[in-house]
Design an enzyme around this catalytic site. Structure first.
Site, PDB file in Angstrom:
ATOM      1  N   SER A 599       0.844  -1.186   0.000  1.00  0.00           N
ATOM      2  CA  SER A 599       0.000   0.000   0.000  1.00  0.00           C
ATOM      3  C   SER A 599       0.888   1.248   0.000  1.00  0.00           C
ATOM      4  O   SER A 599       1.643   1.456  -0.953  1.00  0.00           O
ATOM      5  CB  SER A 599      -0.957  -0.043   1.192  1.00  0.00           C
ATOM      6  OG  SER A 599      -1.978   0.908   1.062  1.00  0.00           O
ATOM      7  N   ASP A 674      -9.355  -4.562  -6.039  1.00  0.00           N
ATOM      8  CA  ASP A 674      -8.980  -3.694  -4.925  1.00  0.00           C
ATOM      9  C   ASP A 674      -9.846  -2.435  -4.976  1.00  0.00           C
ATOM     10  O   ASP A 674      -9.652  -1.577  -5.828  1.00  0.00           O
ATOM     11  CB  ASP A 674      -7.493  -3.341  -5.040  1.00  0.00           C
ATOM     12  CG  ASP A 674      -6.937  -2.649  -3.806  1.00  0.00           C
ATOM     13  OD1 ASP A 674      -7.724  -2.019  -3.084  1.00  0.00           O
ATOM     14  OD2 ASP A 674      -5.720  -2.743  -3.585  1.00  0.00           O
ATOM     15  N   HIS A 706      -7.699  -5.328  -1.462  1.00  0.00           N
ATOM     16  CA  HIS A 706      -6.447  -4.721  -1.016  1.00  0.00           C
ATOM     17  C   HIS A 706      -5.623  -5.660  -0.139  1.00  0.00           C
ATOM     18  O   HIS A 706      -4.405  -5.543  -0.066  1.00  0.00           O
ATOM     19  CB  HIS A 706      -6.755  -3.426  -0.254  1.00  0.00           C
ATOM     20  CG  HIS A 706      -5.587  -2.519  -0.072  1.00  0.00           C
ATOM     21  ND1 HIS A 706      -4.801  -2.084  -1.114  1.00  0.00           N
ATOM     22  CD2 HIS A 706      -5.057  -1.959   1.047  1.00  0.00           C
ATOM     23  CE1 HIS A 706      -3.844  -1.292  -0.659  1.00  0.00           C
ATOM     24  NE2 HIS A 706      -3.978  -1.205   0.657  1.00  0.00           N
TER      25      HIS A 706
END
Length: 729
Positions: A599, A674, A706
C-alpha cells in the site's frame, strides 16, 4: 489506506515464544500461510462485553463438539463462569452466532447469524432479538440489513436497508420506513458512503437520542460523485462490472446534510450547518441532555474542526469548540460527556496529543495531560473516583503504558508495570481492567488487574501450548535502536540471522510502511510479516531492517506533519539515507540492498528503487499507490490538499515521474478487485515502465481486494516474493 490500531479486546490474540533449542528448524511459508496448517493458530476471547454491574463480563463462545454458540457470563475476580445467557441449541433454526450486543439494561440481546462483507468495515447481516427473561427471540427483518442499533430503553431498533432507514418497534412488532429517497449510487440515509467508511472509520451514521424520541442521521447525496468500475471475473462465462462511487483527490464528494427525525410527530427536519466548516460531518454524538446533539464538522482541507451543539427542540446550533492546525486536525472517538455536559477531548495543539477538559460551553477547564509524549488511547472517565484512564508513550515512543490521572492533572498513577506494549479494557464501573502485555520477546499475556492500583489479580490466559509448538523454530531477536538520519533520531529494529557472523557480509532488506502517523517499529510481539522476515533471515541469510522515517507517528505533531503537501518526498529521502548508512556497516553487502512494502509501503518501495538506483538493487511493491491523483479525496487531501492546488506535490513525488531511473529488479503486485487502492495504479505504472522500455516482473491476483487473501492466495503471494528475493537479492 492501511490503518494502525491498538490491540482490540474483542479479539484477544495469543501467540507464543520460547527459548530456542539446538534442533531449531526454519519457519516455512506453509507454516505461516497454508490454510489449515494451524502452526501459529491463536486462541481468543471473542466479543467481550463488560456488564453494567462492573463485576461480570460476557463472552461469545463456540462449542465445537455440540456445534453450539453461547453467550456466557464470567466473574471478573474469579474467572469462573456464572451463567449462560443464550445458547443457540435452544433457538430453533439457529446454528451459529457471529456477534452480539446488549441493550442498555441488558434485558435483550441483538445477535447476528450471517454477515456478508461489503467493504472494509461494512456488512449486511441477518439479525435477531433475544429476550433474556422470556427466552423468546424474533427476526429483526427478513432482509439482510446494516447496523441495527437498540434505542436506550431497548424498545426499538433502527437499521439501514437499501440506503434507507427503518425503525422497528419491538413491543408491537411493527416496522416503519422513515426515509424513502434512498437509491444506490445516489442517496444514502444513515449509512456512510465508501470514502467516509474508509477514511473516517465509521459506517453507522445515525444516533438515537438519550430518551429514544429522536434519531439523528447524515444524508449522503452521491449524485455528482464520479464512479469507479471494477471487473469481477468470478466463475461464470461472462465477468461483470461492479460500479461504486469513489471520489478521487480533487473530485466531487457527497453532499452531506444533518437530519433529525422525531418519532412522536413522524417528521424529519434538516439542520442548517452552513455557517460552520461543514463540508464533512465525520462524527455525531448525543450529549447527556436529550435535546442536545454534538456534531463534529470539518472543511475540505480538514485543518479546521468545529464542535457544534444542536438543540433538537428547535434545530438551533452553537459553536462550542474550534480546532485549527496548519496541516490537518485528526478526527477521533475520544469525545466523552459527563453528566453536566462538560467533556473530555484530545488535541495536538501544544505539539503533542493530550487530553483536555472543557465545560458545556466550550470553556477550557484544564489540560489534563502534559509532556513531550503522546496520549495514544483515551479509555474513559470514572465519575465515581474522578479518574481519567489513558494509554501513552511516556516510556518511549515504541512502548505503551496504561495510566490514570485526575482531571486536574495531578496524582498520576502508572498502572502497567512492564516495559513493552500494554493495553487495557475496563469494566463498566472501572473497578477492574483486563490488561494485555507483550514485547518483542514476550507473547501476549492477559491478566485481570485492579483499576485503582494496576495490581494483577489473576492471569486470564496462558500460552503454554503455543510455546511448545514454536520451541523448535529459529526466531532471531529484534534489535531496537535509533539511527540518526537527516537530523532526526529515527526508531529502528534489525533482525539478523541466528548464526550471524560480523566478519561476513549479508544482503540488506528494508521493510517499511511510512504513511502519516503510522508505526512499524514497536516493542510488541511479532506479527505475520515478522514470521516471514524470520524465514528470510534464517533461511536466506538476509539482514532485515525497519525504520520509521519522518512523517510517521507518536513522536509529536511537528515530526508527523512535516511531510504535509509532499507525501513521498521526505519519507523517500529517509529510506534512501537509511540504506546508505546501514550499507557502510562492515557486515552489509552494499551491492545487495532491497526494499519492500504494501500500500503506502509499495508507493515508497517503488520510489526508492526508481530514485536511487545506485542504492537499491531490488524492490517489491504490493498494492501500491502510484499517483496520489488516483487515491480518495478524504485521505489524500488531508495531507496534500487538492491536485488543483498542489500539482507539483502530486506529480514530483509520484513513481510515474521516475520510471526512467529503474535499473534494478522490480516486482509489482496487485489485486484486480482492490476497491481501496485501485488496480488502475498498477496499470498506469506498468504502461509508464513499458513506454520507458524498462523490464520488470508483475502479478495480478484476480478478484482479490487490497488484502490479497483467500484460499492459497497468501501462500502463493509470499512464495512469489520469496523466490524473487532468492533470485535478485
Amino acid at each position: 489506506m492501511k490503518r494502525f490500531n491498538s490491540l482490540p479486546f474483542l479479539l484477544l490474540f495469543l501467540t507464543a515464544f520460547s527459548t530456542l533449542t539446538a534442533q531449531q528448524k526454519n519457519i516455512t511459508l506453509e507454516d505461516i500461510w497454508k490454510p489449515g496448517s494451524g502452526v501459529f493458530k491463536t486462541e481468543r476471547l471473542d466479543v467481550l462485553r463488560s456488564l453494567n454491574n462492573g463485576k461480570e463480563y460476557a463472552v461469545l463462545n463456540y462449542d465445537r463438539q455440540n456445534k453450539a454458540s453461547t453467550v456466557d457470563v464470567y466473574d471478573y475476580k474469579s474467572g469462573e463462569k456464572v451463567r449462560t445467557l443464550l445458547n443457540s441449541t435452544d433457538l430453533k433454526g439457529i446454528n451459529y452466532i457471529i456477534s452480539y450486543e446488549f441493550n442498555k439494561d441488558e434485558s435483550k440481546i441483538l445477535f447476528s447469524t450471517e454477515l456478508e462483507q461489503i467493504y472494509r468495515r461494512s456488512s449486511l447481516g441477518t439479525y435477531y432479538v433475544y429476550d433474556v427473561k422470556t427466552k423468546d427471540f424474533s427476526l429483526v427483518s427478513t432482509h439482510k440489513i446494516q447496523e441495527p442499533t437498540f434505542s436506550n430503553d431497548g424498545s426499538k431498533i433502527a437499521y439501514g436497508f437499501q440506503n434507507n432507514l427503518y425503525i422497528k418497534d419491538l413491543n408491537s412488532g411493527e416496522t416503519k420506513q422513515i426515509t424513502t429517497d434512498g437509491k444506490k449510487n445516489s442517496i444514502i440515509n444513515g449509512i456512510t458512503d465508501w470514502v467516509y467508511e474508509e477514511e473516517f472509520a465509521f459506517v453507522r451514521a445515525f444516533e438515537w437520542s438519550v430518551n429514544g424520541d429522536k434519531l439523528a442521521y447524515i444524508k449522503f447525496d452521491e449524485t455528482d460523485v464520479p464512479e469507479y468500475t471494477m471487473d469481477i471475473y468470478g466463475n461464470n462465462l461472462y465477468p461483470f462490472a461492479e460500479t461504486f462511487k469513489y471520489p478521487k483527490a480533487g473530485e466531487n464528494n457527497s453532499k452531506v446534510s444533518l437530519q433529525l427525525y422525531d418519532l412522536g410527530s413522524g417528521k424529519t427536519s434538516a439542520v442548517d450547518l452552513s455557517k460552520y466548516n461543514s463540508y464533512y460531518i465525520p462524527r455525531l454524538l448525543w450529549t447527556k441532555d436529550n435535546n442536545f446533539l454534538s456534531v463534529q464538522l470539518t472543511n475540505r482541507h480538514q485543518n479546521i474542526l468545529d464542535l457544534v451543539f444542536v438543540d433538537a427542540s428547535n434545530n438551533s446550533s452553537k459553536l462550542i469548540l474550534e480546532e485549527k492546525d496548519a496541516a490537518y486536525v485528526d478526527v477521533t472517538d475520544n469525545l466523552t460527556f459527563l453528566n453536566n455536559n462538560s467533556f473530555f477531548w484530545t488535541s495536538e495543539k501544544d505539539g503533542w496529543n493530550h487530553i483536555y477538559q472543557y465545560d458545556k460551553n466550550g470553556k477550557l477547564l484544564n489540560q489534563v495531560t502534559k509532556g513531550p509524549w503522546e496520549v495514544t488511547t483515551y479509555y474513559g472517565f470514572d465519575q465515581n473516583t474522578g479518574r481519567v484512564y489513558y494509554q501513552s508513550t511516556e516510556n518511549g515512543s515504541i512502548n505503551r503504558d496504561v495510566y490514570s490521572i485526575l482531571p486536574s492533572g495531578k496524582n498520576k498513577v502508572r498502572l502497567s508495570q512492564k516495559t513493552g506494549t500494554n493495553d487495557a479494557d475496563f469494566s463498566a464501573d472501572y473497578s477492574y481492567y483486563i490488561g494485555s502485555f507483550s514485547d518483542a520477546t514476550t507473547p501476549y499475556v492477559f491478566t485481570l488487574n485492579e483499576a485503582k492500583t494496576g495490581n494483577v489479580l489473576r492471569e486470564i490466559k496462558n500460552n503454554n501450548d503455543l510455546k511448545n509448538r514454536l520451541a523448535s523454530y529459529k526466531i532471531s531477536p529484534k534489535e531496537f535502536s535509533t539511527i540518526n538520519i537527516n537530523g532526526e533520531d529515527l526508531n529502528m529494529y534489525v533482525i539478523k540471522p541466528l548464526d550471524f557472523d560480523e566478519t561476513k557480509q549479508y544482503p540488506l532488506f528494508l521493510f517499511q510502511y511510512s504513511g502519516p502517523g503510522s508505526q512499524q517499529v514497536a516493542n510488541s510481539w511479532i506479527g505475520t510479516n515478522d514470521y516471514w522476515h524470520q524465514m528470510l533471515a534464517n533461511e536466506q541469510g538476509i539482514v532485515i531492517a525497519c525504520v520509521d522515517g519522518r512523517g510517521t507517528g507518536f513522536k509529536g505533531r511537528d515530526f508527523k506533519k512535516m511531510t504535509q503537501k509532499e507525501l513521498g518526498k521526505y519519507e523517500v529521502e529517509d529510506q534512501i539515507a537509511v540504506a546508505k548508512k546501514l550499507s557502510e556497516l562492515p557486515y552489509i553487502n552494499a551491492f545487495r540492498t532491497g526494499i519492500w512494502g504494501w500500500s503506502y509501503g509499495g508507493f515508497m518501495a517503488s520510489n526508492c528503487l526508481f530514485q536511487a538506483p545506485e542504492v537499491f538493487e531490488m524492490a517489491i511493491a504490493v498494492a501500491p499507490v502510484t499517483s496520489w491523483r488516483f487515491y480518495d479525496s478524504i485521505y489524500t487531501e488531508r495531507y496534500m490538499q487538492t491536485p488543483q492546488e498542489n500539482p507539483s506535490g502530486y506529480d514530483e513525488n509520484s513513481p510515474l515521474s521516475h520510471v526512467q531511473g529503474l535499473e534494478g529488479k522490480f516486482l509489482l503486485v496487485h489485486g484486480s478487485a482492490d476497491d481501496n487502492v485501485h488496480v488502475q495504479n498498477t496499470m498506469r505504472l506498468v504502461e509508464a515502465l513499458v513506454q520507458a522500455n524498462k523490464q520488470f516482473d508483475w502479478r495480478i491476483y484476480p478478484d482479490k481486494n487490497h488484502g490479497i487473501y483467500g484460499g492459497n492466495t497468501r501462500l502463493h503471494l509470499y512464495t512469489l516474493m520469496t523466490d524473487f528475493i532468492k533470485n535478485n537479492l
